[in-house]
Design a protein around this motif. Structure first.
Motif, mmCIF file in Angstrom:
data_model
loop_
_atom_site.group_PDB
_atom_site.id
_atom_site.type_symbol
_atom_site.label_atom_id
_atom_site.label_comp_id
_atom_site.label_asym_id
_atom_site.label_seq_id
_atom_site.Cartn_x
_atom_site.Cartn_y
_atom_site.Cartn_z
ATOM 1 N N MET A 1 24.816 28.251 18.553
ATOM 2 C CA MET A 1 24.705 28.056 19.798
ATOM 3 C C MET A 1 25.911 27.948 20.635
ATOM 4 O O MET A 1 26.257 28.442 21.735
ATOM 5 N N MET A 2 26.801 27.093 19.902
ATOM 6 C CA MET A 2 28.053 26.715 20.608
ATOM 7 C C MET A 2 28.832 28.091 21.013
ATOM 8 O O MET A 2 29.489 28.332 21.862
ATOM 9 N N ARG A 3 28.828 28.852 19.901
ATOM 10 C CA ARG A 3 29.654 30.081 19.880
ATOM 11 C C ARG A 3 29.331 30.856 21.108
ATOM 12 O O ARG A 3 30.103 31.678 21.863
ATOM 13 N N LEU A 4 27.941 31.081 21.269
ATOM 14 C CA LEU A 4 27.229 31.694 22.436
ATOM 15 C C LEU A 4 27.524 31.419 23.692
ATOM 16 O O LEU A 4 28.233 31.995 24.647
ATOM 17 N N LEU A 5 27.797 30.042 23.702
ATOM 18 C CA LEU A 5 28.146 29.204 24.935
ATOM 19 C C LEU A 5 29.567 29.498 25.361
ATOM 20 O O LEU A 5 30.047 29.770 26.330
ATOM 21 N N HIS A 6 30.473 29.760 24.085
ATOM 22 C CA HIS A 6 31.951 30.253 24.350
ATOM 23 C C HIS A 6 32.044 31.608 24.638
ATOM 24 O O HIS A 6 33.095 31.782 24.743
ATOM 25 N N ILE A 7 31.303 32.340 24.570
ATOM 26 C CA ILE A 7 31.166 33.671 24.920
ATOM 27 C C ILE A 7 30.703 33.818 26.516
ATOM 28 O O ILE A 7 31.028 34.482 27.245
ATOM 29 N N VAL A 8 29.195 33.198 26.598
ATOM 30 C CA VAL A 8 28.626 33.475 27.913
ATOM 31 C C VAL A 8 29.337 32.823 29.006
ATOM 32 O O VAL A 8 29.552 33.533 30.143
ATOM 33 N N LEU A 9 29.623 31.618 28.964
ATOM 34 C CA LEU A 9 30.308 30.900 30.124
ATOM 35 C C LEU A 9 31.599 31.438 30.867
ATOM 36 O O LEU A 9 31.932 31.924 32.001
ATOM 37 N N PRO A 10 32.517 31.782 29.706
ATOM 38 C CA PRO A 10 33.634 32.413 30.304
ATOM 39 C C PRO A 10 33.629 33.789 30.580
ATOM 40 O O PRO A 10 34.294 34.222 31.579
ATOM 41 N N SER A 11 32.591 34.725 30.261
ATOM 42 C CA SER A 11 32.227 35.934 30.771
ATOM 43 C C SER A 11 31.452 35.584 32.111
ATOM 44 O O SER A 11 31.868 36.541 33.085
ATOM 45 N N ILE A 12 30.917 34.768 32.509
ATOM 46 C CA ILE A 12 30.603 34.424 33.966
ATOM 47 C C ILE A 12 31.595 34.213 34.556
ATOM 48 O O ILE A 12 31.834 34.620 35.847
ATOM 49 N N ALA A 13 32.435 33.412 34.258
ATOM 50 C CA ALA A 13 33.481 32.986 35.079
ATOM 51 C C ALA A 13 34.563 34.372 35.150
ATOM 52 O O ALA A 13 35.091 34.356 36.180
ATOM 53 N N ALA A 14 34.571 35.151 34.150
ATOM 54 C CA ALA A 14 35.332 36.508 34.520
ATOM 55 C C ALA A 14 34.621 37.211 35.477
ATOM 56 O O ALA A 14 35.423 37.823 36.564
ATOM 57 N N TYR A 15 33.485 37.519 35.452
ATOM 58 C CA TYR A 15 32.752 38.053 36.634
ATOM 59 C C TYR A 15 33.147 37.410 37.907
ATOM 60 O O TYR A 15 33.398 38.327 38.844
ATOM 61 N N CYS A 16 33.036 36.184 38.039
ATOM 62 C CA CYS A 16 33.337 35.298 39.220
ATOM 63 C C CYS A 16 34.587 35.611 39.808
ATOM 64 O O CYS A 16 34.716 35.877 41.002
ATOM 65 N N PHE A 17 35.506 35.443 39.084
ATOM 66 C CA PHE A 17 36.686 35.926 39.303
ATOM 67 C C PHE A 17 37.144 37.232 39.855
ATOM 68 O O PHE A 17 37.869 37.512 40.696
ATOM 69 N N TRP A 18 36.562 38.165 38.845
ATOM 70 C CA TRP A 18 36.595 39.772 39.334
ATOM 71 C C TRP A 18 36.113 39.899 40.775
ATOM 72 O O TRP A 18 36.641 40.542 41.517
ATOM 73 N N GLN A 19 34.966 39.122 40.794
ATOM 74 C CA GLN A 19 34.271 39.320 42.264
ATOM 75 C C GLN A 19 34.979 38.615 43.623
ATOM 76 O O GLN A 19 35.045 39.110 44.522
ATOM 77 N N TRP A 20 35.383 37.464 43.093
ATOM 78 C CA TRP A 20 35.628 36.570 44.407
ATOM 79 C C TRP A 20 37.031 35.985 44.503
ATOM 80 O O TRP A 20 37.457 35.360 45.219
ATOM 81 N N VAL A 21 37.824 36.171 43.382
ATOM 82 C CA VAL A 21 39.120 35.569 43.466
ATOM 83 C C VAL A 21 40.314 36.750 43.374
ATOM 84 O O VAL A 21 40.335 37.454 42.385
ATOM 85 N N SER A 22 40.978 36.680 44.487
ATOM 86 C CA SER A 22 41.843 37.849 44.643
ATOM 87 C C SER A 22 43.173 37.714 43.918
ATOM 88 O O SER A 22 43.454 36.394 43.902
ATOM 89 N N PHE A 23 43.611 38.590 43.427
ATOM 90 C CA PHE A 23 44.747 38.399 42.804
ATOM 91 C C PHE A 23 46.037 37.829 43.761
ATOM 92 O O PHE A 23 46.768 37.064 43.092
ATOM 93 N N ALA A 24 45.875 38.025 44.878
ATOM 94 C CA ALA A 24 46.849 37.551 45.799
ATOM 95 C C ALA A 24 46.937 35.911 45.651
ATOM 96 O O ALA A 24 47.998 35.233 46.192
ATOM 97 N N HIS A 25 45.740 35.436 45.417
ATOM 98 C CA HIS A 25 45.620 33.972 45.493
ATOM 99 C C HIS A 25 46.160 33.411 44.114
ATOM 100 O O HIS A 25 46.383 31.956 44.211
ATOM 101 N N LEU A 26 46.168 34.064 43.111
ATOM 102 C CA LEU A 26 46.487 33.322 41.740
ATOM 103 C C LEU A 26 48.087 32.884 41.777
ATOM 104 O O LEU A 26 48.315 31.767 41.308
ATOM 105 N N PRO A 27 48.907 33.637 42.103
ATOM 106 C CA PRO A 27 50.406 33.181 42.359
ATOM 107 C C PRO A 27 50.634 32.081 43.134
ATOM 108 O O PRO A 27 51.341 30.845 42.707
ATOM 109 N N LEU A 28 49.556 31.694 44.064
ATOM 110 C CA LEU A 28 49.753 30.358 44.746
ATOM 111 C C LEU A 28 49.364 29.174 44.025
ATOM 112 O O LEU A 28 49.455 27.735 44.155
ATOM 113 N N THR A 29 48.408 29.293 42.609
ATOM 114 C CA THR A 29 47.891 28.218 42.122
ATOM 115 C C THR A 29 48.686 28.189 40.770
ATOM 116 O O THR A 29 48.480 27.268 39.732
#
Length: 192
Positions: A1-29
């Motif tokens: 269960m823990m391994r699944l959580l370690h795959i699913v949540l980062p994958s969801i975050a990756a999708y969210c970053f792909w969709q809504w976080v512009s690369f132009a904002h990364l250098p600012l952080t």
């Protein structure tokens, strides 16, 4: 269960970053991200430097000693893996800063890919950090059980020695039963 959580949540975050976080904002952080990563890395290095607890290992039962030392080695390996992951993320963060102009000139998909990878690694690092700390707390609980059992065993041995010594003193005193105590019985309604 823990391994699944370690795959699913980062994958969801990756999708969210792909969709809504512009690369132009990364250098600012980057300054905030590198500061936080440096603190995480320092915490992991401090924990790795701690090593094994100081116990009189000869007094710990072999089965418990093997379980405890095995778990300590496992959690140290997990800390080393976490350290590698944090270092990768730190290198990536610094690389984003130095290559941001070049990556911005490429196709937008490359920027989105870097953004998604950053989101994946950040969430994975946070999850792994929390998991390893939880495992460390689990080992502390096991250490408490082992130490408490050792203390109880020492106390039982000391109490047995004290009791044995008192019995020996009673035997050496040659106490005899002597005449038994006089027991008077009263009849009904009789007063002393």
């Amino acid at each position: 269960m823990m391994r699944l959580l370690h795959i699913v949540l980062p994958s969801i975050a990756a999708y969210c970053f792909w969709q809504w976080v512009s690369f132009a904002h990364l250098p600012l952080t980057l300054s905030q991200m590198t500061s936080a990563l440096s603190i995480f890395i320092a915490a992991v290095l401090v924990r790795l430097a701690r090593g094994m607890p100081t116990l009189d290992w000869k007094t710990v039962p072999i089965e418990k000693r093997k379980v405890l030392t095995g778990q300590l080695v496992d959690v140290s390996r997990e800390y080393a893996g976490l350290l590698a992951l944090l270092m990768l993320l730190l290198i990536m963060a610094v690389s984003i800063g130095t290559t941001s102009v070049w990556l911005a000139s490429l196709d937008e998909k490359w920027g989105r890919l870097v953004s998604a990878a950053t989101g994946f690694l950040v969430v994975l690092s946070i999850l792994r950090f929390g998991y390893v700390v939880w495992r460390d707390l689990d080992i502390v609980s096991l250490q408490k059980v082992v130490i408490d059992e050792m203390a109880d065993q020492e106390r039982a041995v000391k109490n047995a020695e004290i009791a044995s010594g008192k019995l020996q003193q009673m035997r050496q005193a040659n106490l005899s039963g002597g005449p038994g105590p006089v027991i008077e019985t009263l009849e009904d309604n009789e007063k002393l």
